[in-house]
Design a protein around this motif. Structure first.
Motif, PDB file in Angstrom:
ATOM      1  N   ASP A  43       0.819  -1.211   0.000  1.00 24.49           N
ATOM      2  CA  ASP A  43       0.000   0.000   0.000  1.00 24.49           C
ATOM      3  C   ASP A  43       0.854   1.262   0.000  1.00 24.49           C
ATOM      4  O   ASP A  43       0.506   2.260  -0.650  1.00 24.49           O
ATOM      5  CB  ASP A  43      -0.938   0.005   1.213  1.00 24.49           C
ATOM      6  CG  ASP A  43      -2.047  -1.027   1.092  1.00 24.49           C
ATOM      7  OD1 ASP A  43      -2.499  -1.261  -0.043  1.00 24.49           O
ATOM      8  OD2 ASP A  43      -2.444  -1.610   2.112  1.00 24.49           O
ATOM      9  N   ARG A 242      -5.974   2.971   0.062  1.00 25.75           N
ATOM     10  CA  ARG A 242      -6.101   2.705  -1.371  1.00 25.75           C
ATOM     11  C   ARG A 242      -7.024   3.689  -2.091  1.00 25.75           C
ATOM     12  O   ARG A 242      -7.441   3.419  -3.222  1.00 25.75           O
ATOM     13  CB  ARG A 242      -6.573   1.269  -1.610  1.00 25.75           C
ATOM     14  CG  ARG A 242      -5.539   0.247  -1.136  1.00 25.75           C
ATOM     15  CD  ARG A 242      -5.646  -1.087  -1.796  1.00 25.75           C
ATOM     16  NE  ARG A 242      -4.496  -1.918  -1.476  1.00 25.75           N
ATOM     17  CZ  ARG A 242      -4.319  -3.156  -1.931  1.00 25.75           C
ATOM     18  NH1 ARG A 242      -5.219  -3.702  -2.716  1.00 25.75           N
ATOM     19  NH2 ARG A 242      -3.237  -3.836  -1.604  1.00 25.75           N
ATOM     20  N   TRP A 244      -6.368   6.264  -3.800  1.00 27.98           N
ATOM     21  CA  TRP A 244      -5.253   7.022  -4.376  1.00 27.98           C
ATOM     22  C   TRP A 244      -5.703   8.324  -5.030  1.00 27.98           C
ATOM     23  O   TRP A 244      -4.970   9.310  -4.995  1.00 27.98           O
ATOM     24  CB  TRP A 244      -4.513   6.136  -5.391  1.00 27.98           C
ATOM     25  CG  TRP A 244      -4.117   4.819  -4.832  1.00 27.98           C
ATOM     26  CD1 TRP A 244      -3.219   4.587  -3.833  1.00 27.98           C
ATOM     27  CD2 TRP A 244      -4.623   3.532  -5.212  1.00 27.98           C
ATOM     28  NE1 TRP A 244      -3.126   3.248  -3.563  1.00 27.98           N
ATOM     29  CE2 TRP A 244      -3.975   2.567  -4.396  1.00 27.98           C
ATOM     30  CE3 TRP A 244      -5.555   3.092  -6.158  1.00 27.98           C
ATOM     31  CZ2 TRP A 244      -4.229   1.209  -4.506  1.00 27.98           C
ATOM     32  CZ3 TRP A 244      -5.815   1.739  -6.263  1.00 27.98           C
ATOM     33  CH2 TRP A 244      -5.151   0.813  -5.443  1.00 27.98           C
TER      34      TRP A 244
END
Length: 335
Positions: A43, A242, A244
């Protein structure tokens, strides 16, 4: 640093951006190697590839746009260099293979592009007339599709990237007649209560917009005790590690939640009493960010000093107002 590397190497912006993408892709691929140890920190590495590099490139493009006074001009050299660097990545198929945990996400990004292309053909190639499709086209995705989505989300490129040659790969042109699964964030934005099933779905699904985060932040500060705890757990879930495309906003939100605003009641200002009203939020936040990858992500964003200076971390863990167990001590140690 990117600008310095470009100047020292006398490289074009296309070459400079391409080097950034390839370096970060290699970093992600290193997570597959056993020499990296029992914890691959995937991650953290995806944060570098899909969040920090797009943000760095965004700053470089903004500098050029501001200097030229032509905001949104797609013919500026740095912007053209970015597009060219992304198109060149197609040839690095080995580096673009997604980790097993990202296969479904990459396929979803590729399918999104396939639907766009199919709709574009239906309306005669006019993107302004494209609507939502009621069927999902299966497509094979890779890391390039995730990179492109990260760039689109920050307005570095637009959806014409979906029309690049070779961008969409269809496995036998098969169709999936089932409807795409609706994001749990849609239900959340429509006012659904934070029940356990919805909470768990939101923890596992990254938010897609700042508006969703804003609503979650409001609940974390002003909701009931149960809602505050649920909101804090959600913001420290998939959206943090996550999410992003909106990760920089999530990181800042977590830091803000660790330093809740003073109440309007002047009698409480200057004391620690107002933290008691946020104990559910703070307890969930401290637990949610105390694992190694989360601390690494805060470090990549340069936010560790802000976390360490948070007033909520000044409380001793044995006060037991905020913490049951040792996660506050763990977070302090890792910071």
């Amino acid at each position: 640093m990117s600008k310095t590397a470009q100047a020292i190497n006398e490289a074009s912006w296309q070459e400079t951006f391409k080097a950034l993408w390839i370096s970060a892709l290699r970093l992600v691929q290193r997570a597959r190697e056993p020499l990296e140890g029992p914890i691959p920190h995937l991650d953290t590495r995806l944060c570098m590839l899909l969040a920090l590099i797009p943000l760095a490139i965004a700053a470089i493009l903004k500098e050029e746009t501001d200097a030229c006074g032509a905001e949104g001009n797609k013919s500026l050299p740095r912007r053209l260099g970015l597009v060219s660097s992304l198109q060149d990545l197609v040839q690095y198929s080995g580096l673009l293979v997604p980790p097993s945990s990202l296969v479904n996400v990459a396929n979803a990004a590729a399918s999104k592009a396939a639907i766009f292309r199919a709709n574009c053909k239906v309306v005669g190639g006019n993107p302004s007339m494209i609507g939502q499709s009621h069927s999902s086209t299966k497509a094979v995705g890779n890391m390039l599709h995730l990179i492109v989505e990260a760039c689109i989300s920050r307005n570095l490129i637009d959806t014409t990237a979906y029309l690049w040659p070779g961008y969409v790969v269809l496995p036998g042109h098969s169709k999936n007649t089932s409807l795409p699964q609706e994001s749990p964030w849609v239900n959340f934005m429509q006012g659904a209560p934070l029940s356990d099933p919805l909470k768990n779905a939101l923890i596992a699904t990254p938010a897609s917009s700042v508006a969703e985060l804003d609503k979650l932040y409001h609940i974390a500060l002003n909701g009931s005790e149960q809602e505050k705890s649920a909101a804090a757990k959600i913001v420290c879930g998939a959206s943090l590690v996550r999410g992003w495309n909106i990760q920089e906003h999530v990181v800042r939100m977590v830091v803000k939640l660790l330093s809740p605003p003073l109440p309007s009641d002047s009698s409480l200002q200057g004391s620690m009493s107002h933290y008691l009203s946020q104990k559910s939020t703070l307890n969930a936040i401290l637990l949610g960010v105390s694992y190694v990858d989360a601390v690494h992500i805060f470090s990549l964003y340069g936010m560790v000093p802000d976390v360490a200076a948070s007033p909520s971390l000044m409380w001793r863990p044995d006060h037991n107002h905020l913490s049951r167990g040792n996660h506050l001590t763990t977070l302090r140690t890792r910071i």
